[in-house]
Write an enzyme that holds these catalytic residues in place. Structure first.
Site, PDB file in Angstrom:
ATOM      1  N   TYR A   1      -1.460  -1.295  11.282  1.00  0.00           N
ATOM      2  CA  TYR A   1      -1.802  -2.414  10.003  1.00  0.00           C
ATOM      3  C   TYR A   1      -0.782  -1.885   8.719  1.00  0.00           C
ATOM      4  CZ  TYR A   1      -3.503  -1.040   5.222  1.00  0.00           C
ATOM      5  OH  TYR A   1      -3.783  -1.337   3.548  1.00  0.00           O
TER       6      TYR A   1
ATOM      7  N   SER B   1       0.873  -1.093  -0.173  1.00  0.00           N
ATOM      8  CA  SER B   1      -0.003  -0.066   0.465  1.00  0.00           C
ATOM      9  C   SER B   1       0.718   0.969  -0.065  1.00  0.00           C
ATOM     10  CB  SER B   1      -0.975  -0.020   1.303  1.00  0.00           C
ATOM     11  OG  SER B   1      -1.635   1.100   1.790  1.00  0.00           O
TER      12      SER B   1
ATOM     13  N   ASN C   1     -14.670   2.764   7.124  1.00  0.00           N
ATOM     14  CA  ASN C   1     -13.990   4.317   6.859  1.00  0.00           C
ATOM     15  C   ASN C   1     -13.692   4.591   5.574  1.00  0.00           C
ATOM     16  OD1 ASN C   1     -13.641   2.667   9.766  1.00  0.00           O
ATOM     17  ND2 ASN C   1     -12.618   0.889   8.242  1.00  0.00           N
TER      18      ASN C   1
ATOM     19  N   LYS D   1       2.164  -3.152   6.753  1.00  0.00           N
ATOM     20  CA  LYS D   1       2.901  -3.280   5.211  1.00  0.00           C
ATOM     21  C   LYS D   1       3.965  -3.960   5.568  1.00  0.00           C
ATOM     22  CE  LYS D   1      -1.490  -4.129   3.605  1.00  0.00           C
ATOM     23  NZ  LYS D   1      -1.899  -5.857   2.718  1.00  0.00           N
TER      24      LYS D   1
ATOM     25  N   PHE E   1      -2.357   2.623  -4.280  1.00  0.00           N
ATOM     26  CA  PHE E   1      -3.070   4.290  -3.911  1.00  0.00           C
ATOM     27  C   PHE E   1      -4.240   3.552  -3.344  1.00  0.00           C
ATOM     28  CE2 PHE E   1       0.703   6.593  -4.057  1.00  0.00           C
ATOM     29  CZ  PHE E   1       1.991   6.376  -4.515  1.00  0.00           C
ATOM     30  N   ASN E   2      -5.612   4.157  -4.153  1.00  0.00           N
ATOM     31  CA  ASN E   2      -6.447   4.592  -3.479  1.00  0.00           C
ATOM     32  C   ASN E   2      -7.838   3.784  -4.524  1.00  0.00           C
ATOM     33  OD1 ASN E   2      -5.648   6.443  -1.617  1.00  0.00           O
ATOM     34  ND2 ASN E   2      -6.842   6.555  -0.861  1.00  0.00           N
TER      35      ASN E   2
HETATM   36  N1  UDP Z   1     -11.905  10.611   4.020  1.00  0.00           N
HETATM   37  C1  UDP Z   1     -13.529  11.719   4.092  1.00  0.00           C
HETATM   38  N2  UDP Z   1     -14.834  11.181   5.356  1.00  0.00           N
HETATM   39  C2  UDP Z   1     -14.862   9.497   5.296  1.00  0.00           C
HETATM   40  C3  UDP Z   1     -13.821   8.825   5.054  1.00  0.00           C
HETATM   41  C4  UDP Z   1     -12.474   8.945   4.074  1.00  0.00           C
HETATM   42  O1  UDP Z   1     -13.327  12.776   4.568  1.00  0.00           O
HETATM   43  O2  UDP Z   1     -15.537   8.964   5.854  1.00  0.00           O
HETATM   44  C5  UDP Z   1     -11.323  10.925   4.183  1.00  0.00           C
HETATM   45  C6  UDP Z   1     -10.049  11.290   3.936  1.00  0.00           C
HETATM   46  O3  UDP Z   1      -9.726  12.000   5.435  1.00  0.00           O
HETATM   47  C7  UDP Z   1      -8.713  11.010   3.377  1.00  0.00           C
HETATM   48  C8  UDP Z   1      -9.352  11.001   1.847  1.00  0.00           C
HETATM   49  O4  UDP Z   1     -10.935  10.799   1.726  1.00  0.00           O
HETATM   50  O5  UDP Z   1      -8.093  12.243   3.141  1.00  0.00           O
HETATM   51  C9  UDP Z   1      -9.350   8.829   1.859  1.00  0.00           C
HETATM   52  O6  UDP Z   1      -9.843   7.850   2.864  1.00  0.00           O
HETATM   53  P1  UDP Z   1      -9.603   6.284   3.578  1.00  0.00           P
HETATM   54  O7  UDP Z   1      -9.654   6.498   4.338  1.00  0.00           O
HETATM   55  O8  UDP Z   1     -10.825   6.457   1.955  1.00  0.00           O
HETATM   56  O9  UDP Z   1      -8.398   6.011   2.601  1.00  0.00           O
HETATM   57  P2  UDP Z   1      -6.796   6.552   2.932  1.00  0.00           P
HETATM   58  O10 UDP Z   1      -6.648   8.080   1.922  1.00  0.00           O
HETATM   59  O11 UDP Z   1      -6.968   6.752   3.999  1.00  0.00           O
HETATM   60  O12 UDP Z   1      -6.218   5.356   2.867  1.00  0.00           O
END
Ligand code: UDP
Length: 344
Positions: free
Chosen positions: A152, A127, A202, A156, A182-183
């Site tokens: 977590y 990740s 989450n 990784k 990435f995402n």
């Molecule tokens: N985020 C948000 N609201 C939510 C979930 C996520 O604003 O309910 C934002 C989070 O703060 C981050 C981005 O979305 O800036 C991506 O978060 P995610 O948990 O999907 O993935 P990460 O980048 O943390 O692995």
């Protein structure tokens, strides 16, 4: 002869999409899962998409060494893609032992069984979290890793190191590829497989789709005072099908002897930063839905800005993200609607 790929955690979000792409690329796949964090719909969806009613499914707990050894004895496994792991950052902070035990033990069992069979090609799902808050963006594979901020994230990094050391000690019998995602977002265009979060999501996109469909009253956007153009975090959102195809390229690279080192690392991202707010706006626009959202304080542990430099994967593996954010957000919404229709 057809090559066989074992996919641990194959019924989950990423595993199910990868299984589809592998089958469509002509591989025999063994899907293995203990269904601790997903149900059987991923397996059923893969069968429906691929028409492979005979897709082998093995209910295996990867923390159980005997079960993993039995799996390797049963099938002629040419490559293994290891997904079976817990993935919730917050939960890992609360339950570190559970995370270290599960995520490390399962991978060690895979490596031990692979070694005992005389070697294997191992693809580990890593990740972008290993980069932490990078000093410069976009990040390349040479960007230094930062100390992990959660158990977590630490698992990784530790699994990356374990694979590297194992490859090094194996005298060429174990080969490894680390894919740093990435995402990953979206769903298969058939809307037959997708992300199935248990409880409150989450991740951003499932939270968006659940809010849009009325399962959640309001999306909380964590922080709008970051040092970014619109104050919300920047991420590299990568379509799940694009991401799945990267695995096909990586497996091919391993099996066709194209690797330039015995353990390689690739960033799997689009190279295109998008802010959380831009994503929300794009979701509303492409799907014609109004999303109830509000800004709330920053979430602890969030990185401000991170996106990939995917040049290495583009040039070396011949892989490139191709789907637009609009297509991806459409697929995420169609998947949520599919789930809604199923419940009615
Ligand atoms: N985020 C948000 N609201 C939510 C979930 C996520 O604003 O309910 C934002 C989070 O703060 C981050 C981005 O979305 O800036 C991506 O978060 P995610 O948990 O999907 O993935 P990460 O980048 O943390 O692995």
């Amino acid at each position: 002869m057809k090559k066989t790929v074992l996919v641990s955690g194959g019924a989950g979000f990423i595993g199910s999409h990868v299984t589809v792409e592998l089958i469509q690329a002509g591989y025999d796949v063994v899907m293995a899962d203990n269904f601790s964090n997903c149900d059987r719909s991923g397996y059923e969806g893969v069968k429906q998409i691929t028409g492979r009613e005979d897709l082998p499914l093995e209910e295996v707990d990867f923390c159980n060494a005997a079960q993993v050894h039995a799996l390797f004895a049963k099938y002629p496994i040419d490559a293994v893609i290891h997904f079976a792991a817990y993935k919730a950052v917050g939960e890992s902070v609360e339950k570190p032992v559970m995370y270290y035990k599960n995520n490390l033990m399962s991978f060690l069992n895979v490596l031990e069984a692979a070694q005992e069979k005389g070697g294997c090609n191992v693809l580990f799902s890593s990740s972008a979290t290993v980069y932490g808050e990078p000093d410069a963006v976009p990040v390349t594979e040479k960007t230094p890793r930062k100390p992990a901020t959660s158990p977590y994230g630490n698992t990784k990094q530790m699994c990356e190191d374990i694979l590297r050391d194992t490859v090094k000690a194996s005298g060429g019998t174990v080969k490894g590829i680390l894919l740093r995602y990435f995402n990953p977002i979206g769903a298969h265009p058939s809307a037959l497989i997708g992300e199935l979060p248990r409880g409150v999501p989450n991740n951003l996109v499932p939270y968006i789709t659940q809010t849009a469909v009325g399962k959640r009253p309001c999306l909380n956007i964590f922080g709008n005072d970051y040092p970014t153009p619109d104050g919300t975090c920047l991420r590299d959102f990568i379509d799940i099908v694009d991401l799945a195809k990267a695995h096909v390229c990586a497996v091919g690279r391993m099996l066709e002897g194209k690797m330039k080192a015995d353990c390689e690392v690739f960033n799997i991202g689009t190279g295109r930063p998008l802010s959380v707010l831009e994503l929300v706006n794009a979701f509303e626009k492409v799907n014609g839905v109004k999303l109830n959202y509000k800004f709330v304080p920053r979430r602890a542990g969030d990185v401000v800005s991170i996106w990939a430099d995917p040049t290495l994967a583009n040039t070396e593996m011949g892989w490139k993200a191709t789907r637009s954010i609009e297509e991806t957000l459409k697929s995420a919404w169609e998947w949520e609607l599919h789930l809604k229709n199923q419940q009615q």
